[in-house]
Design an enzyme around this catalytic site. Structure first.
Site, PDB file in Angstrom:
ATOM      1  N   ASP A 140       1.395  -2.461  -0.873  1.00  0.00           N
ATOM      2  CA  ASP A 140       2.686  -2.608  -1.564  1.00  0.00           C
ATOM      3  C   ASP A 140       3.769  -1.708  -0.992  1.00  0.00           C
ATOM      4  OD1 ASP A 140       2.262  -4.684  -3.278  1.00  0.00           O
ATOM      5  OD2 ASP A 140       1.683  -3.443  -4.987  1.00  0.00           O
ATOM      6  N   LYS A 200       7.355  -2.731  -1.168  1.00  0.00           N
ATOM      7  CA  LYS A 200       8.117  -2.713  -2.419  1.00  0.00           C
ATOM      8  C   LYS A 200       9.083  -1.542  -2.473  1.00  0.00           C
ATOM      9  CE  LYS A 200       4.887  -4.870  -5.619  1.00  0.00           C
ATOM     10  NZ  LYS A 200       4.014  -4.630  -6.771  1.00  0.00           N
ATOM     11  N   HIS A 241      -1.588 -10.168   1.755  1.00  0.00           N
ATOM     12  CA  HIS A 241      -2.248  -9.871   0.483  1.00  0.00           C
ATOM     13  C   HIS A 241      -1.809 -10.773  -0.677  1.00  0.00           C
ATOM     14  CE1 HIS A 241       1.262  -7.228  -0.432  1.00  0.00           C
ATOM     15  NE2 HIS A 241       0.903  -7.369  -1.692  1.00  0.00           N
ATOM     16  N   HIS A 242      -0.759 -11.594  -0.456  1.00  0.00           N
ATOM     17  CA  HIS A 242      -0.400 -12.582  -1.492  1.00  0.00           C
ATOM     18  C   HIS A 242      -0.684 -14.013  -1.040  1.00  0.00           C
ATOM     19  CE1 HIS A 242       1.195 -10.208  -4.766  1.00  0.00           C
ATOM     20  NE2 HIS A 242       1.809  -9.437  -3.882  1.00  0.00           N
TER      21      HIS A 242
HETATM   22 FE   LIG Z   1       2.016  -7.129  -3.597  1.00  0.00          FE
END
Ligand SMILES: [Fe+2]
Length: 264
Positions: free
Chosen positions: A85, A88, A139-140
């Protein structure tokens, strides 16, 4: 004279071996320091994400170890979990992730850029950890090909990302966030089961839902939610740790065999 030459050749070889060992140790320490610095940067920017990625790494390693993956792959899973992440933290996304209100379609589109942004941030490390960016960007992705950003399907999704995807979703469901309530352990495991073959790798789901793995996950989850003191001496008294203090696999060991994964 006869004995001198073999002796000097032997001494030179020993010297070379020592030099190589010492250079390797320095490189290992440098790469470990780089990863720890990155993780510290995540904590400093967003302690909630720092805690989330540690929990995801813990669950992902439990699943990876249950799948009897080799050490190289497990190390890769840990890195992908801890940095999945990082995208983000991009300036364009932090406000969106910190806003408790429902996302607008435009914000939703922006959020979907975080796997690519994460891979971009990690690109300079690709020479040392070629699987890291590939895992983070994927990862998505979903097993049925409806994920993002590339719509990869099945085993075209890197294994590290398939493992992390289950751990990530499980943590997102069981840990309360600003914009969502947490679900119970059994509700979350039911949701993982429902994602078998659509969102997630079916074999990994079966393994995740096996009683020994679930028991370890439940224990780790309970442990992760307990407030504990920060481990480092330079942190202020009374502060709690941002997440479970997992034993990072990248830390060079004092003794024992060298991991084939330790790079460069
Ligand atoms: Fe994510």
């Amino acid at each position: 004279m006869k004995g001198i030459l073999p002796l000097s050749v032997g001494a030179a070889a020993t010297g070379l071996l020592y030099r190589e060992h010492s250079m390797r140790t320095t490189a290992e320490r440098l790469s470990a320091a780089t990863l720890e610095t990155l993780l510290d940067a995540i904590d400093a920017n967003d302690a909630e994400t720092g805690a989330h990625v540690r929990r995801v790494a813990t669950y992902a390693l439990i699943l990876g170890e249950a799948a009897r993956l080799d050490e190289h792959t497990l190390n890769g899973i840990e890195r992908v979990a801890l940095f999945h992440d990082i995208g983000k933290l991009h300036g364009a996304l932090t406000d969106i992730f910190h806003d408790p209100s429902k996302l607008t379609p435009e914000e939703r589109r922006a959020v979907r850029t975080h796997p690519q942004r994460g891979a971009d941030v990690l690109a300079p490390l690709s020479a040392f950890y070629p699987d890291l960016g590939k895992g983070v960007i994927a990862h998505h992705e979903r097993w049925d090909g409806t994920g993002y950003p590339r719509g990869l399907k099945g085993k075209r999704i890197p294994l590290q990302a398939r493992v992390v995807a289950i751990a990530d979703s499980f943590d997102a469901m069981t840990h309360r966030r600003r914009y969502s309530h947490s679900r119970s352990f059994s509700e979350a495991t039911r949701a993982v089961a429902e994602g078998k073959g659509t969102q997630f790798d079916p074999e990994l789901v079966d393994l995740f839902l096996s009683p020994p793995v679930l028991k370890k996950i439940e224990t780790a989850m309970r442990h992760a939610h307990m407030p504990r003191k920060k481990a480092r001496g330079n942190r202020r008294r009374g502060e709690t740790q941002p997440g479970p203090d997992i034993t990072f696999r990248w830390r060079p060991r004092a003794r024992g065999p060298r991991s084939p994964d330790r790079q460069p």
